[in-house]
Design a protein around this motif. Structure first.
Motif, mmCIF file in Angstrom:
data_model
loop_
_atom_site.group_PDB
_atom_site.id
_atom_site.type_symbol
_atom_site.label_atom_id
_atom_site.label_comp_id
_atom_site.label_asym_id
_atom_site.label_seq_id
_atom_site.Cartn_x
_atom_site.Cartn_y
_atom_site.Cartn_z
ATOM 1 N N PHE A 1 -6.375 16.104 -17.636
ATOM 2 C CA PHE A 1 -6.268 14.790 -18.270
ATOM 3 C C PHE A 1 -5.713 14.871 -19.689
ATOM 4 C CE2 PHE A 1 -9.571 11.922 -15.923
ATOM 5 C CZ PHE A 1 -8.924 12.156 -14.740
ATOM 6 N N PHE A 2 -5.565 16.109 -20.210
ATOM 7 C CA PHE A 2 -5.071 16.215 -21.572
ATOM 8 C C PHE A 2 -4.307 17.517 -21.722
ATOM 9 C CE2 PHE A 2 -5.116 16.885 -26.106
ATOM 10 C CZ PHE A 2 -4.852 15.615 -26.584
ATOM 11 N N ALA A 3 -3.002 17.450 -21.674
ATOM 12 C CA ALA A 3 -2.151 18.645 -21.728
ATOM 13 C C ALA A 3 -2.068 19.144 -23.174
ATOM 14 C CB ALA A 3 -0.763 18.326 -21.183
ATOM 15 N N ASP A 4 -3.159 19.766 -23.649
ATOM 16 C CA ASP A 4 -3.200 20.202 -25.040
ATOM 17 C C ASP A 4 -2.398 21.488 -25.228
ATOM 18 O OD1 ASP A 4 -4.906 22.358 -24.264
ATOM 19 O OD2 ASP A 4 -6.608 20.993 -24.331
ATOM 20 N N ASP A 5 -2.293 21.917 -26.484
ATOM 21 C CA ASP A 5 -1.469 23.083 -26.792
ATOM 22 C C ASP A 5 -2.002 24.347 -26.120
ATOM 23 O OD1 ASP A 5 0.242 21.565 -28.263
ATOM 24 O OD2 ASP A 5 -0.412 22.288 -30.223
ATOM 25 N N ASP A 6 -3.320 24.479 -26.033
ATOM 26 C CA ASP A 6 -3.907 25.678 -25.410
ATOM 27 C C ASP A 6 -3.477 25.805 -23.956
ATOM 28 O OD1 ASP A 6 -5.639 24.316 -27.381
ATOM 29 O OD2 ASP A 6 -6.834 26.146 -27.272
ATOM 30 N N LEU A 7 -3.519 24.696 -23.229
ATOM 31 C CA LEU A 7 -3.152 24.733 -21.819
ATOM 32 C C LEU A 7 -1.677 25.087 -21.659
ATOM 33 C CD1 LEU A 7 -3.981 24.335 -18.883
ATOM 34 C CD2 LEU A 7 -3.343 21.926 -19.109
ATOM 35 N N LYS A 8 -0.843 24.543 -22.507
ATOM 36 C CA LYS A 8 0.584 24.830 -22.417
ATOM 37 C C LYS A 8 0.861 26.316 -22.632
ATOM 38 C CE LYS A 8 1.942 20.202 -23.922
ATOM 39 N NZ LYS A 8 2.511 19.383 -25.026
ATOM 40 N N ARG A 9 0.079 26.954 -23.512
ATOM 41 C CA ARG A 9 0.250 28.387 -23.746
ATOM 42 C C ARG A 9 -0.339 29.216 -22.611
ATOM 43 N NH1 ARG A 9 -1.006 26.898 -29.143
ATOM 44 N NH2 ARG A 9 -3.199 27.415 -28.797
ATOM 45 N N ALA A 10 -1.461 28.774 -22.045
ATOM 46 C CA ALA A 10 -2.169 29.573 -21.045
ATOM 47 C C ALA A 10 -1.534 29.479 -19.664
ATOM 48 C CB ALA A 10 -3.631 29.131 -20.959
ATOM 49 N N ALA A 11 -0.905 28.353 -19.350
ATOM 50 C CA ALA A 11 -0.377 28.131 -18.007
ATOM 51 C C ALA A 11 1.121 28.402 -17.946
ATOM 52 C CB ALA A 11 -0.661 26.700 -17.565
ATOM 53 N N LYS A 12 1.573 28.811 -16.787
ATOM 54 C CA LYS A 12 3.019 28.961 -16.574
ATOM 55 C C LYS A 12 3.682 27.599 -16.597
ATOM 56 C CE LYS A 12 6.420 30.959 -13.367
ATOM 57 N NZ LYS A 12 6.598 31.711 -12.096
ATOM 58 N N ARG A 13 3.040 26.635 -15.941
ATOM 59 C CA ARG A 13 3.463 25.243 -15.970
ATOM 60 C C ARG A 13 2.216 24.381 -16.065
ATOM 61 N NH1 ARG A 13 7.451 24.909 -10.688
ATOM 62 N NH2 ARG A 13 8.939 26.568 -11.274
ATOM 63 N N SER A 14 2.316 23.263 -16.751
ATOM 64 C CA SER A 14 1.177 22.350 -16.841
ATOM 65 C C SER A 14 1.679 20.920 -16.826
ATOM 66 C CB SER A 14 0.355 22.609 -18.104
ATOM 67 O OG SER A 14 1.134 22.383 -19.270
ATOM 68 N N ALA A 15 0.795 20.027 -16.454
ATOM 69 C CA ALA A 15 1.166 18.610 -16.376
ATOM 70 C C ALA A 15 -0.034 17.745 -16.729
ATOM 71 C CB ALA A 15 1.672 18.261 -14.981
ATOM 72 N N LEU A 16 0.257 16.628 -17.327
ATOM 73 C CA LEU A 16 -0.755 15.642 -17.701
ATOM 74 C C LEU A 16 -0.798 14.550 -16.643
ATOM 75 C CD1 LEU A 16 -2.570 14.156 -19.898
ATOM 76 C CD2 LEU A 16 -0.438 13.126 -20.680
ATOM 77 N N VAL A 17 -2.011 14.186 -16.221
ATOM 78 C CA VAL A 17 -2.190 13.010 -15.381
ATOM 79 C C VAL A 17 -3.144 12.067 -16.086
ATOM 80 C CG1 VAL A 17 -1.744 14.236 -13.232
ATOM 81 C CG2 VAL A 17 -4.082 14.018 -14.054
#
Length: 396
Positions: free
Chosen positions: A33-49
């Protein structure tokens, strides 16, 4: 160098799963629910819903987003956290496209029916607080909870009146709140660690999640261990396939141990127990194949992890560097309405009291580093603030 395997994951906040996956040698394709900076760094790809806590994910939107993330990849399967346990039909749909790595839809549905879980506790000889679907004539001493709800924000004091759809009442039991993180397979479980939790109440959310600290040794650990073993065995005997990471919430009361619920997925204490040399995702995937660790992981020190809540409107300066002891960081400039979480605070020390004290010290320090009363929020920033509340407050 061979490409690392990928896995799909989704949760109100997927950062913890993505980080554990990375430590375990997997690239995460993550939705939250919140594509924060940490998730963007940790994941290969990420998306916000978009979504509303504690209502969980929109089925069509989540399925579409997972399909988009999986394009060009061959995910080994799907791992979930908070945000799906009240909608097993959504998990069933996901399972038609990718293997569900963990407790499946049918088992999840059984465990999140309050009456059935209470019956499982009774069969295992474990006390469980009284529950009712009808509002009690005298609501004093009763709580109202959402069936399948995640986190403490959906819990409130019960009121007299007609029953509410998808809610039930549970008698309040006074005592110490303990959570036990386990990994389960084939009717057996290994305890990963015990933690103690605390609330950070607000006027409208008296049981709002504050944080957790562990690993700790609970009072009468033998009683906890025996209760867990009996309950997991009864769950298996009842035809419920519990597997992988799960957490059980208990109250240690003056008259003994009460089990409140089981959450058969990744939760808030991942930050407390995940370690580079023993990633929870590795333990989880091994359990999905029927293999449990030979012994409980060993931990050095005690960790506290929880949320810093905004007591008033706050904002980051234009140029702001988040401390390295924070997680779930919003890219600056960012604004936080009163009553919303700012970030996750991490603290480690040699004892429970020292870790909790450091947590509160850092929480205060973070708030003091932010500027007061932001200007009026536009629709986009208000939406982001609401999304962050959903992502972080629904971890448990």
């Amino acid at each position: 160098m061979a490409a690392r395997p990928t896995l799909l994951c989704a949760a109100f906040s997927a950062r913890q799963i993505a980080e554990s996956a990375g430590r375990a040698g997997y690239d995460a394709l993550a939705v939250d629910f919140f594509a924060d900076d940490d998730l963007k760094r940790a994941a290969k790809r990420s998306a916000l819903v978009t979504g509303h806590y504690p209502d969980g994910f929109s089925a069509d939107q989540l399925i579409t987003t997972l399909e988009e993330l999986a394009q060009g990849e061959t995910p080994v399967g799907f791992v979930y956290g908070a945000g799906i346990e009240d909608r097993p039909e959504l998990l069933d749909r996901i399972g038609q496209a990718w293997p569900v790595l963990g407790t499946g839809a049918a088992a999840l549905a059984s465990l999140k029916i309050p009456e059935r879980f209470a019956a499982l506790c009774a069969a295992a000889g474990i006390a469980h607080p009284d529950i009712t679907r009808e509002a009690p004539a005298d609501p004093k001493g009763w709580l109202s909870k959402q069936a399948g709800g995640a986190g403490g924000s959906h819990v409130r004091h019960a009121d007299a009146g007609p029953p509410e759809p998808n809610r039930y009442c549970q008698r309040f039991v006074e005592g110490e709140r303990w959570s036990v993180l386990i990994v389960a397979a084939r009717g057996s479980a290994e305890v990963i660690g015990y933690s103690r939790q605390w609330c950070d109440p607000s006027r409208d959310e008296p049981f709002r999640y504050g944080g957790a600290v562990g690993p700790l040794t609970p009072p009468n650990e033998t009683a906890f261990q025996a209760a867990i073993e009996r309950l997991v065995a009864v769950i298996e005997a009842d035809g419920i396939d519990l597997k992988g990471i799960a957490s059980l919430d208990f109250i240690w009361a003056p008259d003994g141990l009460y089990c409140l619920e089981i959450n058969p997925r990744f939760g808030a204490t991942v930050d407390v127990f995940d370690r580079p040399d023993a990633p929870l995702l590795t333990l989880h995937l091994n359990a999905c194949e029927g293999r449990l660790p030979a012994a409980r992981p060993r931990f050095a020190g005690v960790r506290a992890s929880g949320l810093a809540w905004a007591d008033r409107g706050l904002r980051t300066p234009e140029r702001f560097s988040w401390p390295d002891w924070t997680a779930d960081r919003t890219a600056p400039p960012a604004s936080f309405e009163a009553g919303t979480p700012i970030a996750t605070i991490l603290a480690e020390a040699e004892s429970e009291s020292a870790a909790v004290a450091l947590f509160h010290e850092r929480s205060l320090q973070l708030k003091q580093s932010l500027e007061g009363e932001p200007p009026s929020l536009d629709a986009n920033s208000s939406g982001a603030s609401a999304a962050k509340t959903a992502a972080l407050a629904g971890l448990l």
